[in-house]
Scaffold this motif. Structure first.
Motif, PDB file in Angstrom:
ATOM      1  N   GLU A   1      81.942  94.842  29.834  1.00  0.00           N
ATOM      2  CA  GLU A   1      82.963  94.344  29.948  1.00  0.00           C
ATOM      3  C   GLU A   1      84.302  94.251  28.994  1.00  0.00           C
ATOM      4  O   GLU A   1      84.361  94.875  28.361  1.00  0.00           O
ATOM      5  CB  GLU A   1      82.863  92.410  29.699  1.00  0.00           C
ATOM      6  CG  GLU A   1      81.413  92.403  30.714  1.00  0.00           C
ATOM      7  CD  GLU A   1      81.655  91.874  32.398  1.00  0.00           C
ATOM      8  OE1 GLU A   1      83.007  91.558  32.716  1.00  0.00           O
ATOM      9  OE2 GLU A   1      80.674  92.834  33.611  1.00  0.00           O
ATOM     10  N   ASP A   2      85.420  93.364  28.998  1.00  0.00           N
ATOM     11  CA  ASP A   2      86.946  93.374  28.538  1.00  0.00           C
ATOM     12  C   ASP A   2      86.119  92.801  26.993  1.00  0.00           C
ATOM     13  O   ASP A   2      85.581  91.605  26.519  1.00  0.00           O
ATOM     14  CB  ASP A   2      87.952  92.846  28.407  1.00  0.00           C
ATOM     15  CG  ASP A   2      88.701  93.797  29.639  1.00  0.00           C
ATOM     16  OD1 ASP A   2      87.963  94.505  29.562  1.00  0.00           O
ATOM     17  OD2 ASP A   2      89.272  92.515  30.114  1.00  0.00           O
ATOM     18  N   GLY A   3      85.990  92.998  25.804  1.00  0.00           N
ATOM     19  CA  GLY A   3      85.825  93.413  24.722  1.00  0.00           C
ATOM     20  C   GLY A   3      84.063  93.082  24.156  1.00  0.00           C
ATOM     21  O   GLY A   3      84.183  93.390  22.827  1.00  0.00           O
ATOM     22  N   GLU A   4      83.585  94.148  25.119  1.00  0.00           N
ATOM     23  CA  GLU A   4      82.268  94.330  24.485  1.00  0.00           C
ATOM     24  C   GLU A   4      82.259  95.650  24.144  1.00  0.00           C
ATOM     25  O   GLU A   4      83.318  96.177  24.266  1.00  0.00           O
ATOM     26  CB  GLU A   4      81.334  94.007  26.023  1.00  0.00           C
ATOM     27  CG  GLU A   4      81.600  92.384  26.148  1.00  0.00           C
ATOM     28  CD  GLU A   4      80.450  91.543  25.580  1.00  0.00           C
ATOM     29  OE1 GLU A   4      79.246  92.569  24.821  1.00  0.00           O
ATOM     30  OE2 GLU A   4      80.480  91.106  25.025  1.00  0.00           O
ATOM     31  N   PRO A   5      81.087  95.977  23.913  1.00  0.00           N
ATOM     32  CA  PRO A   5      80.832  97.419  22.510  1.00  0.00           C
ATOM     33  C   PRO A   5      80.448  98.264  24.612  1.00  0.00           C
ATOM     34  O   PRO A   5      80.413  97.942  25.144  1.00  0.00           O
ATOM     35  CB  PRO A   5      79.638  97.612  22.311  1.00  0.00           C
ATOM     36  CG  PRO A   5      79.518  95.680  22.250  1.00  0.00           C
ATOM     37  CD  PRO A   5      79.802  95.146  22.920  1.00  0.00           C
ATOM     38  N   ARG A   6      81.120  99.774  23.959  1.00  0.00           N
ATOM     39  CA  ARG A   6      80.974 100.882  24.701  1.00  0.00           C
ATOM     40  C   ARG A   6      78.994 100.918  24.497  1.00  0.00           C
ATOM     41  O   ARG A   6      79.543 101.809  23.197  1.00  0.00           O
ATOM     42  CB  ARG A   6      81.225 102.338  24.288  1.00  0.00           C
ATOM     43  CG  ARG A   6      81.604 103.127  25.511  1.00  0.00           C
ATOM     44  CD  ARG A   6      82.218 104.106  24.923  1.00  0.00           C
ATOM     45  NE  ARG A   6      82.008 104.640  25.915  1.00  0.00           N
ATOM     46  CZ  ARG A   6      82.544 106.939  25.525  1.00  0.00           C
ATOM     47  NH1 ARG A   6      83.121 106.622  24.418  1.00  0.00           N
ATOM     48  NH2 ARG A   6      81.676 108.566  26.061  1.00  0.00           N
TER      49      ARG A   6
END
Length: 158
Positions: A85-90
């Motif tokens: 999600e946006d802002g979450e780490p890959r």
């Protein structure tokens, strides 16, 4: 770029300095590869019987191996990708390394345990990123990157 490494030493044999060394090496690899954004992966260190169990269960090969990677971004046909999600780490996935096999191979190849451990961890990371060595062309690219990362980290072949 921020690479967070969740590390687990099932063997309880690595010293804290060695664990931190692995984290620094993986961060160096991420810098060399110019990875962007927050990234997570896990590294688990096991013994030969444990990696043999994993190799048999997931690859159908009943013998110990040196490193196995489970890439979360790699999809089989019909699977849905796991995207942050946006802002979450890959989240790249999991690297599992046999410390016994690393020591055996370091002796066999006549180089340090650190060189072999570094090779295996970087090899696992590259697999998480989609690199492979199934063909000569793929092998040239992947092994070239490995050598570039290891040499620039001071882990040249002895």
């Amino acid at each position: 770029m921020t690479l967070t490494v969740d590390m687990n030493d099932e063997t309880k044999t690595l010293k804290e300095e060695q664990k931190q060394w692995v984290v620094r090496l993986l961060n160096h690899a991420a810098d060399v590869l110019d990875l962007k954004g927050p990234i997570d992966c896990s590294v688990t260190f096991v013994n030969n019987p444990r990696i043999q169990d994993i190799n048999r269960e997931y690859r159908g090969i009943n013998r110990p191996t040196d490193v196995i990677s489970f890439a979360l971004e790699e999809m089989a046909e019909g699977e849905v990708p796991i995207l942050p999600e946006d802002g979450e780490p890959r989240v790249l996935g999991d690297i599992i390394v046999s410390l016994e096999k690393a020591a055996e191979q370091a002796d066999a190849y006549g180089h340090s345990f650190e060189r072999e451990l570094g090779f295996l961890v970087v090899h696992g990371l590259l697999h998480l990123l989609g690199y492979d060595h199934a063909t000569p062309a793929e092998e040239k690219v992947m092994f070239g990157l490995q050598e570039k990362i290891l040499s620039s980290y001071g882990l040249s072949r002895d």
